[in-house]
Design an enzyme around this catalytic site. Structure first.
Site, PDB file in Angstrom:
ATOM      1  N   ASN A 108      56.610  63.389  36.451  1.00  0.00           N
ATOM      2  CA  ASN A 108      57.218  63.143  38.076  1.00  0.00           C
ATOM      3  C   ASN A 108      56.010  62.426  38.276  1.00  0.00           C
ATOM      4  OD1 ASN A 108      57.795  64.207  40.313  1.00  0.00           O
ATOM      5  ND2 ASN A 108      56.395  65.039  40.528  1.00  0.00           N
ATOM      6  N   HIS A 110      53.817  61.351  41.793  1.00  0.00           N
ATOM      7  CA  HIS A 110      53.561  61.870  43.313  1.00  0.00           C
ATOM      8  C   HIS A 110      52.611  60.930  43.949  1.00  0.00           C
ATOM      9  CE1 HIS A 110      53.199  64.939  45.917  1.00  0.00           C
ATOM     10  NE2 HIS A 110      51.337  64.439  45.363  1.00  0.00           N
ATOM     11  N   GLU A 143      54.868  74.400  35.368  1.00  0.00           N
ATOM     12  CA  GLU A 143      55.636  75.442  36.384  1.00  0.00           C
ATOM     13  C   GLU A 143      55.132  75.425  37.691  1.00  0.00           C
ATOM     14  OE1 GLU A 143      55.807  80.462  37.635  1.00  0.00           O
ATOM     15  OE2 GLU A 143      55.474  79.442  34.727  1.00  0.00           O
ATOM     16  N   GLU A 175      53.847  52.507  42.500  1.00  0.00           N
ATOM     17  CA  GLU A 175      54.304  53.318  41.844  1.00  0.00           C
ATOM     18  C   GLU A 175      55.178  52.048  40.715  1.00  0.00           C
ATOM     19  OE1 GLU A 175      56.003  56.384  44.351  1.00  0.00           O
ATOM     20  OE2 GLU A 175      54.984  56.971  45.351  1.00  0.00           O
TER      21      GLU A 175
HETATM   22  C1  GAR Z   1      58.133  58.461  46.025  1.00  0.00           C
HETATM   23  O1  GAR Z   1      57.244  57.622  46.689  1.00  0.00           O
HETATM   24  C2  GAR Z   1      57.762  59.305  45.056  1.00  0.00           C
HETATM   25  O2  GAR Z   1      56.683  59.251  44.834  1.00  0.00           O
HETATM   26  C3  GAR Z   1      57.679  60.366  46.345  1.00  0.00           C
HETATM   27  O3  GAR Z   1      58.832  59.710  46.592  1.00  0.00           O
HETATM   28  C4  GAR Z   1      59.113  58.319  46.589  1.00  0.00           C
HETATM   29  C5  GAR Z   1      60.473  58.378  45.987  1.00  0.00           C
HETATM   30  O4  GAR Z   1      60.700  57.283  46.206  1.00  0.00           O
HETATM   31  N1  GAR Z   1      57.840  61.278  45.601  1.00  0.00           N
HETATM   32  C6  GAR Z   1      57.623  62.733  46.136  1.00  0.00           C
HETATM   33  O5  GAR Z   1      56.776  63.210  46.665  1.00  0.00           O
HETATM   34  C7  GAR Z   1      57.550  63.938  44.747  1.00  0.00           C
HETATM   35  N2  GAR Z   1      56.534  64.846  45.599  1.00  0.00           N
HETATM   36  P1  GAR Z   1      61.972  56.496  45.962  1.00  0.00           P
HETATM   37  O6  GAR Z   1      63.606  57.459  45.812  1.00  0.00           O
HETATM   38  O7  GAR Z   1      62.234  55.332  46.384  1.00  0.00           O
HETATM   39  O8  GAR Z   1      61.987  56.056  44.469  1.00  0.00           O
END
Ligand code: GAR
Length: 211
Positions: A108, A110, A143, A175
């Protein structure tokens, strides 16, 4: 190349970064499925346009039966031959069923430097807390939400005058760099002998569309 599935719920910019990485001949993964719990997720359209296999498994059709939804997701992942799953903005809490099925094989991303700021609204919370460094984390899914072993992190400065949107954009650029890097390292560690780098896999049509 190891077959990897992507789970997403929205925009899909991290999915795009992973798909582009997979277009490189020496990248040890190929995307075998892009799955969303939201049929109207822009990320699904992007994947479809790239010629990838996609499926929507709408959680609303399962009423409140999380287990039934997860069984359907798991079945789709197995049917596609996925060996590794990358959550990329998949905004569903997972039950122990899915996390156990994919233990050690589900990653994942985050948008914070875990273990600080698990959960939602990470950029707003970073600004409120007054931290000077923020960032993103790729971790194995367990989990407990946002708590699995950390595989990689990237940091960015919090600058004077930053809004949550400005900070989010700075983190998001990292990211897109971090996730493919970590996936590559993870796969090389997990399957050290699998990818013969002397062999050049030619890009698939889907890969080529994104080059
Ligand atoms: C990203 O910033 C990711 O890190 C976050 O949602 C965004 C999705 O953007 N994820 C979370 O918050 C998970 N808890 P994207 O659809 O453009 O990749």
């Amino acid at each position: 190349k190891t077959p990897v599935a992507i789970l997403l719920s929205g925009r899909g910019s991290n999915a795009t970064a992973l798909i582009k990485a997979c277009a490189q001949p020496d990248f040890p993964a190929r995307i075998c499925l892009v799955l969303s719990n939201k049929p109207d997720a822009p990320g699904l359209d992007m994947a479809r346009a790239a010629g990838l296999e996609t499926v929507a498994i709408d959680h609303r059709l399962f009423k409140k039966d999380r287990a039934a939804h997860e069984h359907a997701v798991d079945a789709a992942l197995r049917k596609a031959g996925a060996e590794v799953v990358c959550l990329a903005g998949y905004m569903r809490l997972l039950t122990p069923f899915l996390t156990t099925q994919w233990a050690g094989k589900m990653l994942n991303i985050h948008p914070s430097l875990l273990p600080i700021f698990p959960g939602l609204h990470t950029h707003e919370r970073a600004l409120e807390a007054g931290v000077r460094i923020h960032g993103c984390t790729v971790h194995l899914v367990t989990e407990d939400m946002d708590e699995g072993p950390i595989l990689g992190q990237a940091a960015v400065p919090v600058l004077p005058g930053d809004t949550a949107d400005m900070l989010a954009a700075r983190v998001l650029r990292q990211e897109h760099r971090l996730y493919p890097d970590v996936l590559r390292r993870y796969l090389h560690t997990r399957y050290p002998n699998r990818m013969d780098l002397s062999r050049t896999d030619s890009p698939t049509a889907a890969d080529a569309a994104l080059l």
